[in-house]
Scaffold this active site. Sequence first.
Site, PDB file in Angstrom:
ATOM      1  N   ASN A   1       0.701  -1.168  -0.109  1.00 31.96           N
ATOM      2  CA  ASN A   1      -0.016   0.010  -0.271  1.00 31.96           C
ATOM      3  C   ASN A   1       1.173   1.021   0.296  1.00 31.96           C
ATOM      4  O   ASN A   1       0.011   2.072  -0.908  1.00 31.96           O
ATOM      5  CB  ASN A   1      -0.923   0.088   1.182  1.00 31.96           C
TER       6      ASN A   1
ATOM      7  N   GLN B   1       9.701  15.341  -9.473  1.00 40.23           N
ATOM      8  CA  GLN B   1       8.539  14.391  -9.568  1.00 40.23           C
ATOM      9  C   GLN B   1       8.424  13.123 -10.020  1.00 40.23           C
ATOM     10  O   GLN B   1       8.636  12.217  -9.533  1.00 40.23           O
ATOM     11  CB  GLN B   1       6.803  15.477 -10.107  1.00 40.23           C
TER      12      GLN B   1
ATOM     13  N   ALA C   1       3.968  11.606 -13.411  1.00 45.14           N
ATOM     14  CA  ALA C   1       4.729  10.961 -12.788  1.00 45.14           C
ATOM     15  C   ALA C   1       4.092   9.925 -11.818  1.00 45.14           C
ATOM     16  O   ALA C   1       4.375   8.806 -11.856  1.00 45.14           O
ATOM     17  CB  ALA C   1       5.860  11.447 -11.961  1.00 45.14           C
ATOM     18  N   TYR C   2       2.584   9.949 -11.515  1.00 41.45           N
ATOM     19  CA  TYR C   2       2.159   9.108 -10.547  1.00 41.45           C
ATOM     20  C   TYR C   2       1.576   8.433 -11.439  1.00 41.45           C
ATOM     21  O   TYR C   2       1.780   6.790 -10.848  1.00 41.45           O
ATOM     22  CB  TYR C   2       0.775   9.874  -9.999  1.00 41.45           C
TER      23      TYR C   2
ATOM     24  N   LYS D   1       2.297   4.140 -11.352  1.00 39.05           N
ATOM     25  CA  LYS D   1       1.025   2.712 -11.274  1.00 39.05           C
ATOM     26  C   LYS D   1       0.359   2.435 -12.962  1.00 39.05           C
ATOM     27  O   LYS D   1       0.696   0.997 -12.695  1.00 39.05           O
ATOM     28  CB  LYS D   1      -0.363   3.422 -11.345  1.00 39.05           C
TER      29      LYS D   1
ATOM     30  N   THR E   1      -7.651  10.778   1.752  1.00 42.17           N
ATOM     31  CA  THR E   1      -6.979  10.918   2.403  1.00 42.17           C
ATOM     32  C   THR E   1      -6.341  12.130   2.298  1.00 42.17           C
ATOM     33  O   THR E   1      -5.736  13.201   1.961  1.00 42.17           O
ATOM     34  CB  THR E   1      -5.738   9.170   2.155  1.00 42.17           C
TER      35      THR E   1
END
Length: 275
Positions: free
Chosen positions: A88, A104, A191-192, A196, A231
């Site tokens: 996680n 990043q 980048a994220y 993933k 979150t």
Amino acid sequence: MSTRVAVVTGSNKGIGLAIVRALCTQFDGDVYLTARDVGRGEEAVKALSSEGLKALFHQLDIDDLNSIKTAAAYFKEKYGGVDILINNAGIAFKVADTTPFAVQAEVTLKTNFFATRDMLTHFLPMVKAGGRVVNISSFVSPRTLNKCSPDLQQRFRSEDLTEDELVGLMQRFVDEAKKGEHKQGGFPDSAYGMSKVGLTALTMIHARCVSKERPNDGILVNACCPGWVHTDMAGAKAPKSPDEGAVTPVYLALLPPGVTEPHGKFVSDKEVQPW
């Protein structure tokens, strides 16, 4: 019969903590909350205890290879391996963050892809028969994949993509981002998202390897999207609570013995999604 054990990385808050909370009530075995920071991890265990839930704590910083090796040795010695591993731990820069894209890209992939891969390198071989591995990906990964060049899309979706080739592609993205050349290389500006894409593709590679190398062990390896969850990382506008975000990861972690699917899939809201 030895005690069964579940390990959740990055679980002192947010979705990780919600996953631990759910496992404490639904999993028949020891549940380990892990965190980089011992103080924050122990505080989270205490908070669960006040809810009448028993979680155990082990320090684990996935960005630190020694920390991974120490944790792996502990679970190997104490439990003979792990029954459930939920990867996680992850990071994301805020949309408005002014950090240069090159930075990043490097920082995000370091944790979300390369460090998670280190976790799997050391933990996957000791997942016990009937074990479950769940990698927390994101709905951003198929969207980002669809923005890659056709050649890259073909490689990321390929059944013969190897781990070495995938690592090379992820490193290429970081290297080209540093030069400002990632778009010419066929990579999008996320980048994220790319971190993933890498994690989801890695999940599929590992699932194929497990099926080939341990065909009779009934181990299932999947990636999932918890949804857009309220979150620190995803922000206050997100519609899902952390407990709602934990539903799909926990569903995959607790798939009953004997089932063969899903395996090597990307799952959201308990449903297999196209990749």
